[in-house]
Design an enzyme around this catalytic site. Structure first.
Site, mmCIF file in Angstrom:
data_model
loop_
_atom_site.group_PDB
_atom_site.id
_atom_site.type_symbol
_atom_site.label_atom_id
_atom_site.label_comp_id
_atom_site.label_asym_id
_atom_site.label_seq_id
_atom_site.Cartn_x
_atom_site.Cartn_y
_atom_site.Cartn_z
ATOM 1 N N LYS A 144 7.137 98.549 10.331
ATOM 2 C CA LYS A 144 8.300 99.131 10.977
ATOM 3 C C LYS A 144 7.923 100.443 11.669
ATOM 4 C CE LYS A 144 11.055 101.947 8.006
ATOM 5 N NZ LYS A 144 10.674 103.228 7.947
ATOM 6 N N HIS A 236 14.952 98.666 3.948
ATOM 7 C CA HIS A 236 14.762 98.611 2.498
ATOM 8 C C HIS A 236 16.060 98.323 1.739
ATOM 9 C CE1 HIS A 236 11.114 100.277 3.913
ATOM 10 N NE2 HIS A 236 11.460 101.535 3.897
HETATM 11 C C1 BG6 Z 1 9.794 104.650 4.617
HETATM 12 C C2 BG6 Z 1 10.627 105.673 5.317
HETATM 13 O O1 BG6 Z 1 10.033 103.378 5.146
HETATM 14 O O2 BG6 Z 1 10.112 104.645 3.232
HETATM 15 C C3 BG6 Z 1 10.438 107.041 4.705
HETATM 16 O O3 BG6 Z 1 10.272 105.713 6.703
HETATM 17 C C4 BG6 Z 1 10.669 107.004 3.223
HETATM 18 O O4 BG6 Z 1 11.297 107.991 5.313
HETATM 19 C C5 BG6 Z 1 9.869 105.877 2.581
HETATM 20 O O5 BG6 Z 1 10.282 108.251 2.666
HETATM 21 C C6 BG6 Z 1 10.226 105.716 1.126
HETATM 22 O O6 BG6 Z 1 9.332 104.835 0.540
HETATM 23 P P1 BG6 Z 1 9.010 104.922 -1.016
HETATM 24 O O7 BG6 Z 1 8.079 103.786 -1.252
HETATM 25 O O8 BG6 Z 1 8.390 106.275 -1.247
HETATM 26 O O9 BG6 Z 1 10.318 104.777 -1.718
#
Ligand code: BG6
Length: 485
Positions: A144, A236
């Protein structure tokens, strides 16, 4: 013989996740010594420079006990590097040679991982196709952001589809690579306990929280152009929602699972100009303190005022039989009080209390699925407080807890990208997002953004180190529920 091509190989994602993940697979014997790993990016470095960069990226993992110096040295030998300007076609021929050697690549399996700026997707795909790197032996992973709205995402998807079939395209949502997210499937579908209750008859609402303590982390331009809704919810959080809400697939293969997820995403009730003010809250952090440390506000970090939201809370509905009338509350934000991702299933009260209306302590059951940093499943049940109870029975909530880290203490914790890269290399698509899913996700998100624009909604300020704007609390408390803080 296999080759792995990493686009954006000198970038942050590559250093923090991709190179350590490939090394992790190599330590476990899942990536043979014959596999060529070719890095590419704009930086004008050579093989030695790339190996040095990779060595630095692996160092903390080796210090943590993953493999050893000898193992790492052997892995580094597998790496090579080709500088590439994505719009210059001649570079792709050098890439082809690095991936395939002097032979033709015909029989080799090539896995490409593309984490480049969205504006480079199209020329990169064209370059790969022109250099013969888009045949049936090639799989392509796409990181992404895949566009900024439905139209731009469709444009990227069309460009990729011009060279690759859907079976070759692996759209990455790294949350699907997380062990605890996959465990949702095991919890729901490897146990008989939950499924009969997993519906509107027994569930009053669902909460999904992805709270972060970090701020902009230097990703100024990207983040300010995206905001929390597009950065976190579009991908997500909607994937988490789909996994929680989907019907049981008949099998765990890619099409069966994705068929069910997409039905959920397509059943999301649009949030539009009429409902955006009552069903969504946006916020932006101002100076405060996180973990006892003072932190700047968003506009200060950015260096200018901005209308971008760093927090969003939504009340969503899935318009189908199973979820009729069950709100799904989602919230995510930067610079919140703590880092945690979790899903709370809030059950309905028992239909009739045999202990009388006024029994002390009676509460509805809850199932709390903590995804990170704790990996815990906790079922909150009612129990009798020990005692003689002359004044009537007293009840209290107790937890039935499964701590995944304790239950599986011997298992090495994987980086999400280890699972995703291995699936890409082996051609398993279950943990990747299909085109119709991405598009359903964008359609929902675009509607919300139009709703914000129609109502001229601006982010409300919230102090860094809290739980976001108070309006987000009101969003859920209006329905007689409360966030699990
Ligand atoms: C990413 C976002 O997709 O996911 C970020 O662009 C975010 O802004 C991150 O911090 C969070 O991922 P994780 O695995 O740390 O929860």
């Amino acid at each position: 013989m296999t080759a792995v091509l990493l686009f954006g190989a000198t970038g942050d994602l590559s250093r923090r996740m991709l190179l350590p993940s490939l090394y992790g697979l190599s330590v476990d014997g899942l990536l043979g010594a014959e596999v060529r790993i070719v890095g590419t990016a704009r930086s004008q470095i050579d093989d030695a420079g790339f190996r040095a960069l990779a060595a630095e990226a692996l160092a903390p993992h080796i210090a943590n006990g993953l493999g050893d110096e000898g193992r790492a040295a052997a892995f580094l030998k597998q790496l090579s590097y080709v500088p590439l300007d994505a719009t210059d076609m001649s570079g792709y021929r050098r890439l082809h040679q690095a991936a395939c050697g002097v032979d033709n690549c015909g029989a080799e399996q090539i896995s490409i991982f593309l984490s480049t700026a969205p504006s480079l997707f199209k020329p990169t795909i064209e370059g790969l196709a022109a250099a013969g790197l888009a045949g049936p032996n090639v799989r392509i992973g796409l990181e992404k952001p895949l566009g900024t709205d439905l139209a731009s995402s469709a444009e990227i998807n069309d460009a990729v589809a011009a060279a690759f079939s859907e079976a070759q395209i692996f759209r990455i949502d790294h949350y699907l690579g997380k062990e605890t997210v996959q465990n949702l499937l095991a919890m729901r579908f490897a146990n008989i306990l939950f499924e009969p209750l997993w519906r509107a008859d027994a569930i009053s609402h669902v909460q999904i929280t992805v709270a972060e303590t970090v701020g902009l982390e230097g990703r100024v331009d990207f983040y300010d152009g995206a905001g929390a809704l597009r950065d976190m919810v579009q991908n997500h959080m909607l994937q988490l929602l789909a996994l929680v809400a989907m019907e049981p697939p008949a099998r765990s293969d890619a099409e069966s699972v994705r068929d069910e997820k997409v039905k959920v995403l397509q059943s999301l009730r649009p949030i539009d100009g009429r409902t955006a003010p009552s069903h969504s809250v946006i916020g932006q952090y101002v100076a405060g303190a996180v973990g006892g440390q003072p932190v700047k506000g968003y506009a200060d970090e950015l260096g200018r005022a901005s209308g971008t939201e760093t927090f969003v809370a939504l009340k969503a509905h899935i318009d189908n039989w199973r979820w009729k009338g069950v709100p799904f509350y989602l919230r995510t934000g930067k610079r919140l009080v703590t880092r945690k991702s979790e899903i709370l299933i809030d059950f309905k009260p028992v239909p009739h209390s045999i202990f009388g209306e006024h029994v002390q302590g009676m509460q509805a059951n809850k199932l709390l699925i903590s995804l990170q940093p704790n990996e815990n499943i906790s079922l909150k049940l009612m129990a009798k407080v020990p005692g003689l109870d002359q004044g009537g029975i007293r009840l209290r909530e107790v937890s039935l807890d499964i701590d995944q880290r304790n239950a599986f203490a011997e298992a090495r914790r994987r980086i999400a990208y280890e699972q995703l890269l291995l699936s890409l290399i082996e051609g398993r698509q279950t943990l990747f997002v299909r085109r119709d899913e991405v598009e359903a996700q964008w359609a929902f998100i675009d509607g919300i953004r139009r709703g914000w624009a129609e109502n001229a909604m601006e982010p409300r300020p919230y102090t860094a180190g809290g739980w976001g704007p108070s309006a987000a609390i009101a969003l859920i408390e209006r329905d007689n529920a409360s966030w699990n803080d």
